[in-house]
Design a protein around this motif. Structure first.
Motif, PDB file in Angstrom:
ATOM      1  N   ASP A   1     -61.758 -37.131 -22.498  1.00 53.24           N
ATOM      2  CA  ASP A   1     -61.162 -36.896 -23.818  1.00 53.24           C
ATOM      3  C   ASP A   1     -60.093 -35.816 -23.735  1.00 53.24           C
ATOM      4  O   ASP A   1     -60.398 -34.639 -23.511  1.00 53.24           O
ATOM      5  CB  ASP A   1     -62.268 -36.478 -24.799  1.00 53.24           C
TER       6      ASP A   1
ATOM      7  N   ASP B   1     -65.809 -41.548 -31.944  1.00 58.46           N
ATOM      8  CA  ASP B   1     -66.146 -42.335 -30.760  1.00 58.46           C
ATOM      9  C   ASP B   1     -67.081 -41.570 -29.832  1.00 58.46           C
ATOM     10  O   ASP B   1     -67.896 -42.173 -29.134  1.00 58.46           O
ATOM     11  CB  ASP B   1     -64.861 -42.722 -30.022  1.00 58.46           C
ATOM     12  N   LEU B   2     -66.980 -40.250 -29.829  1.00 62.35           N
ATOM     13  CA  LEU B   2     -67.888 -39.457 -29.010  1.00 62.35           C
ATOM     14  C   LEU B   2     -69.333 -39.621 -29.483  1.00 62.35           C
ATOM     15  O   LEU B   2     -70.263 -39.682 -28.664  1.00 62.35           O
ATOM     16  CB  LEU B   2     -67.492 -37.982 -29.047  1.00 62.35           C
TER      17      LEU B   2
ATOM     18  N   GLY C   1     -58.529 -34.480 -26.057  1.00 63.04           N
ATOM     19  CA  GLY C   1     -58.666 -33.523 -27.150  1.00 63.04           C
ATOM     20  C   GLY C   1     -59.866 -32.622 -27.044  1.00 63.04           C
ATOM     21  O   GLY C   1     -60.186 -31.885 -27.994  1.00 63.04           O
TER      22      GLY C   1
ATOM     23  N   ARG D   1     -62.714 -29.954 -29.670  1.00 58.45           N
ATOM     24  CA  ARG D   1     -63.935 -30.627 -30.105  1.00 58.45           C
ATOM     25  C   ARG D   1     -65.145 -29.699 -30.040  1.00 58.45           C
ATOM     26  O   ARG D   1     -65.202 -28.772 -29.232  1.00 58.45           O
ATOM     27  CB  ARG D   1     -64.252 -31.832 -29.212  1.00 58.45           C
TER      28      ARG D   1
ATOM     29  N   VAL E   1     -62.701 -33.992 -35.283  1.00 58.02           N
ATOM     30  CA  VAL E   1     -63.726 -35.012 -35.074  1.00 58.02           C
ATOM     31  C   VAL E   1     -63.178 -36.207 -34.298  1.00 58.02           C
ATOM     32  O   VAL E   1     -62.100 -36.718 -34.589  1.00 58.02           O
ATOM     33  CB  VAL E   1     -64.292 -35.488 -36.427  1.00 58.02           C
ATOM     34  N   ASN E   2     -63.969 -36.650 -33.343  1.00 56.29           N
ATOM     35  CA  ASN E   2     -63.742 -37.916 -32.656  1.00 56.29           C
ATOM     36  C   ASN E   2     -65.036 -38.709 -32.791  1.00 56.29           C
ATOM     37  O   ASN E   2     -65.991 -38.484 -32.047  1.00 56.29           O
ATOM     38  CB  ASN E   2     -63.382 -37.675 -31.193  1.00 56.29           C
TER      39      ASN E   2
ATOM     40  N   THR F   1     -70.756 -34.770 -33.662  1.00 55.21           N
ATOM     41  CA  THR F   1     -69.385 -34.528 -33.224  1.00 55.21           C
ATOM     42  C   THR F   1     -68.636 -33.871 -34.371  1.00 55.21           C
ATOM     43  O   THR F   1     -68.709 -34.330 -35.515  1.00 55.21           O
ATOM     44  CB  THR F   1     -68.693 -35.833 -32.784  1.00 55.21           C
TER      45      THR F   1
END
Length: 252
Positions: A81, A55-56, A83, A87, A52-53, A48
């Motif tokens: 998501d 959690d993904l 966002g 991403r 950045v996330n 990811t």
């Protein structure tokens, strides 16, 4: 931020046992990328990046470990998501690949899905960074082959460990231009590899990070080389103790 590669390899050990392994490698012109981007298990590899996330990555791995296909798992996470346009998310499992780049990622950005691997990058000098990374990995990829991974990484014939080959792929992309933000001097790089194969002594060179340096890939390669030496020294001195699960088997 960055560019990364996720791969899946299948192989047999000389005794005829079938195994698979997954790996992620990433580098960027920011510190600590190894804490944010790469996620790996015995069932898949996920990266990811861009905005950045984490959690993904965490949930993507968990979903695939629970039985979802990687494309279904990551697509579902992106759909939920807000966002997502900022991403990048990509990954592989034993049966397929998935890659996504949101329209609002920093130029140049893009991704590539190959045979058993994915590559993505943003804020790069150009598409050739991904092309060079892919070519370097493809030249040494292992799939449906016999691979003796026991003992020293350099004993006998056969391919280099996946961790080393992933570093080589990053080096090829970086040589082609890499991350274009030359004004950012503090950089980082990381590799993570998981396999279904069991070891009495877990190879430490399969999970390495360089969190803050001006030469991340060179430093990651040096760290890898030292980890291999340390692993070989451990096998020489403590392998019988690990096999017996008792320090009584060693004199130190």
């Amino acid at each position: 931020m960055t560019f990364s590669i996720c791969v899946h390899e299948s192989y047999e050990t000389p005794d005829g046992e079938s195994h698979r392994r997954f790996g992620v490698a990433v580098t960027t012109r920011l510190p600590g990328v190894g804490t944010l981007c790469p996620f790996v298990s015995e069932n898949c590899a996920v990266a990811t990046q861009s905005l950045v996330n984490v959690d993904l990555g965490r949930r993507g791995i968990a979903y695939v470990d629970d039985g979802l296909a990687v494309e279904d798992a990551l697509e579902a996470l992106l759909n939920a998501d807000e966002g997502a346009p900022q991403r990048q998310l990509h990954g592989v499992d034993a049966d397929g690949t998935f890659a996504f780049s949101g329209a609002e990622c920093g130029d140049w950005f893009g991704h590539h899905e190959g045979d058993h691997f994915t590559i993505a990058g943003n804020l790069l000098t150009g598409e050739s960074v991904l092309d060079a990374t892919a070519a370097a990995y493809e030249a040494s990829a292992v799939h449906e082959a016999v691979d003796d991974t026991s003992g020293s990484p350099r004993d006998g014939e056969g391919p280099d460990p996946l961790a080393k080959r992933l570093i080589d792929a990053l080096a090829a992309g970086d040589l082609e231009g890499g991350d274009k933000r030359e004004g950012l001097s503090v950089q980082s790089a990381a590799i993570a590899v998981e396999t279904t194969e069991e070891y009495d002594v877990t190879p430490p060179y399969n999970d390495l990070r360089v969190d803050a340096t001006e030469t991340p890939i060179a430093d990651l390669r040096e760290t890898y080389d030292l980890a291999v030496i340390g692993y070989e020294d451990t096998l020489d001195r403590y392998e019988e103790a690990y096999e017996a699960d008792s320090l009584d088997e060693t004199d130190e």
